[in-house]
Write an enzyme that holds these catalytic residues in place. Structure first.
Site, PDB file in Angstrom:
ATOM      1  N   SER A 225      -3.497   9.062  -5.178  1.00 44.87           N
ATOM      2  CA  SER A 225      -3.728   7.626  -5.345  1.00 44.87           C
ATOM      3  C   SER A 225      -5.178   7.352  -5.781  1.00 44.87           C
ATOM      4  CB  SER A 225      -3.368   6.914  -4.037  1.00 44.87           C
ATOM      5  OG  SER A 225      -3.286   5.536  -4.239  1.00 44.87           O
ATOM      6  N   ASP A 382       7.050   3.204  -8.129  1.00 44.67           N
ATOM      7  CA  ASP A 382       5.606   3.126  -7.879  1.00 44.67           C
ATOM      8  C   ASP A 382       4.956   2.375  -9.038  1.00 44.67           C
ATOM      9  OD1 ASP A 382       2.911   3.556  -7.426  1.00 44.67           O
ATOM     10  OD2 ASP A 382       3.004   5.740  -7.519  1.00 44.67           O
ATOM     11  N   HIS A 412       5.317   5.001  -3.843  1.00 39.97           N
ATOM     12  CA  HIS A 412       3.887   5.293  -3.767  1.00 39.97           C
ATOM     13  C   HIS A 412       3.502   5.743  -2.353  1.00 39.97           C
ATOM     14  CE1 HIS A 412      -0.174   5.385  -5.205  1.00 39.97           C
ATOM     15  NE2 HIS A 412      -0.548   4.891  -4.040  1.00 39.97           N
TER      16      HIS A 412
END
Ligand code: NAG
Length: 442
Positions: A225, A382, A412
């Site tokens: 991320s 995501d 995600h």
């Protein structure tokens, strides 16, 4: 044989059910009323929480009910934190970090196979996980790991990231350096990037690698991320930095954040309300990271910062043109969102939106060509799916060896949910495949 599995002090479990019918006869009127009130309140609470918890999710996602619960918990903490933030008590990020650090047991303990120590590299805090397996005196591989959390949350020393560091060190018989970089709101861009760069350059020095018994030819960088964003940005800088003689062997990016110029890619449109990263939350993370005016949220949602009359963005456009970079099957029915008139002052105030240290997707092709062997993991559900897929395509075009794992049932953050008790099937699978890729290629 099977009965022995039940602990003997649970013998009352079965009789309690058969005696149930006679239960209410022994209660007084007051007790019966109290019981009814209690049951009514419980039922109401259950309905309310079901209403709070339920969100529509696509059937292809991994374990939807578990994800709804997780999402409701995140929203619960966020709502309370937002109230405290609005009242001016405390910054929302501090509330969330407090919850993260305290809901999860901070792990400091080394295990039998992994020695854990906290130290600093060029003034940057790091947690080092060293495998004690393998032969005495044998050189090991190493990974610089950068945790996710929107540049504002998470810690190398708590919960998932501690467990991940330990698992990677053990499974890869390696040294994992998990960087405890400074977070928003205490610092803004480019401080987190600079922390990672400093720590990585420090580690790559021959004498430091030697101290950790690391093979200089087998050091990689990785992150998930926002950590994937920092890993990608630092990998680019290391690739072109002539003062670093010892280069990285691989980069492994897990659902990375790579650009902030188009918040209407097909994946941003498709997954705007998908837990655990809603589109608005991702935009808020960006605004906080860049220290920007939070009221720009609405303008960024409609791509006002990259409207046709915003000339600064001209050069960058082709680098994130998803109508070219994404396979048609993933573009689906989505149309590009391009405003004719926008707000040029946003890019004037926030030049970092065009800075490849913040948005690695904007790097030139000749720079990309110098990057090491790459792994990119993406999830269908995501908002950041297309950031990763566009980077994959641009690296391919630049001639970099790049491999991809894409999870049709992934969401995600799913790789963080691979440890008891909060695990998802896609979490376990993605973590296994990620570690296997590193095992094979580092
Ligand atoms: C987008 O920019 C246009 C032109 O400046 C402006 O009229 C509009 O209000 C902006 N929209 C948002 C949501 O900020």
């Amino acid at each position: 044989m099977k009965q022995e599995c039940y602990p003997s002090d649970h013998w009352w479990f079965v009789p309690a059910i058969t005696e149930k019918q006679g239960l209410s006869e022994g209660l007084t009127v007051v007790e019966q009323i109290a019981m009814k009130v209690f049951l009514t309140v419980t039922l109401l609470l259950a309905l309310l929480s079901a209403y709070y918890i339920y969100i529509p999710l696509p059937p292809t996602i991994s374990e939807p009910w578990k994800l709804m619960l997780l999402d409701a918990m995140c929203r619960g903490v966020t709502t309370m934190g937002t109230v405290a933030h609005a009242l001016g008590f405390i910054h929302l990020a501090d509330v969330l970090n407090y919850a993260l650090m305290n809901l999860e047991e901070p792990g400091t303990k080394s295990s039998e196979d992994v020695r854990v120590s906290d130290t600093s590299f060029a003034g940057v805090q790091v947690r080092v996980f060293q495998s004690t397996l393998g032969k005495e005196g044998e050189m090991k591989r190493a990974v610089m790991y950068i945790h996710g959390g929107g540049w504002a949350l998470g810690s190398a020393r708590a919960g998932f990231y501690h467990l991940l560091g330990r698992k990677m060190a053990k499974d890869l018989d390696a040294v994992i350096v998990s960087v405890e970089y400074r977070l928003v709101p205490k610092v803004r861009f480019p401080a987190p990037y600079e922390d990672i760069l400093l720590a990585t350059k420090h580690f790559l020095q021959p004498e430091v690698l030697a101290r950790y018994m690391v093979d200089p030819g087998r050091v990689g960088i990785s992150g998930d991320s926002a950590g994937g964003n920092l890993a990608a940005a630092v990998a680019q800088q290391i690739a072109i930095d002539d003062s670093v003689s010892n280069k990285l062997k691989v980069q492994a990016l897990i659902y990375p954040v790579l650009q902030a110029l188009d918040f209407n890619t097909p994946s941003y449109q498709q997954n705007q309300y998908m837990p655990i990263l809603y589109r608005q939350v991702m935009i808020s993370f960006w605004l906080e990271y860049l220290g920007a005016n939070p009221s720009y949220l609405q303008a960024l949602l409609v791509n006002n910062h990259t409207a046709l009359d915003v000339t600064q963005v001209e050069v960058a456009r082709a680098k994130l043109d998803w109508t070219v970079l994404l396979p048609p099957a993933l573009q689906k029915q989505y149309k590009p969102v391009v405003q004719i008139h926008g707000m040029a002052q946003i890019l004037e105030e926030l030049p970092a939106l065009l800075d490849m240290r913040a948005a690695p997707l904007l790097a030139e092709q000749d720079l990309l060509a110098r990057l090491p062997h790459t792994y990119i993991m993406t999830c269908e559900h995501d908002v950041l799916r297309d950031d990763g897929l566009m980077y994959f395509r641009r690296l391919q075009d630049a001639g970099v060896a790049v491999e991809q794992d894409h999870y049709e049932d992934g969401f995600h953050g799913c790789m963080a949910f691979a440890f008891w008790p909060a695990y998802f099937s896609v979490g376990l699978r993605s973590l296994d495949n990620y570690v296997a890729w590193l095992h094979k290629n580092l």
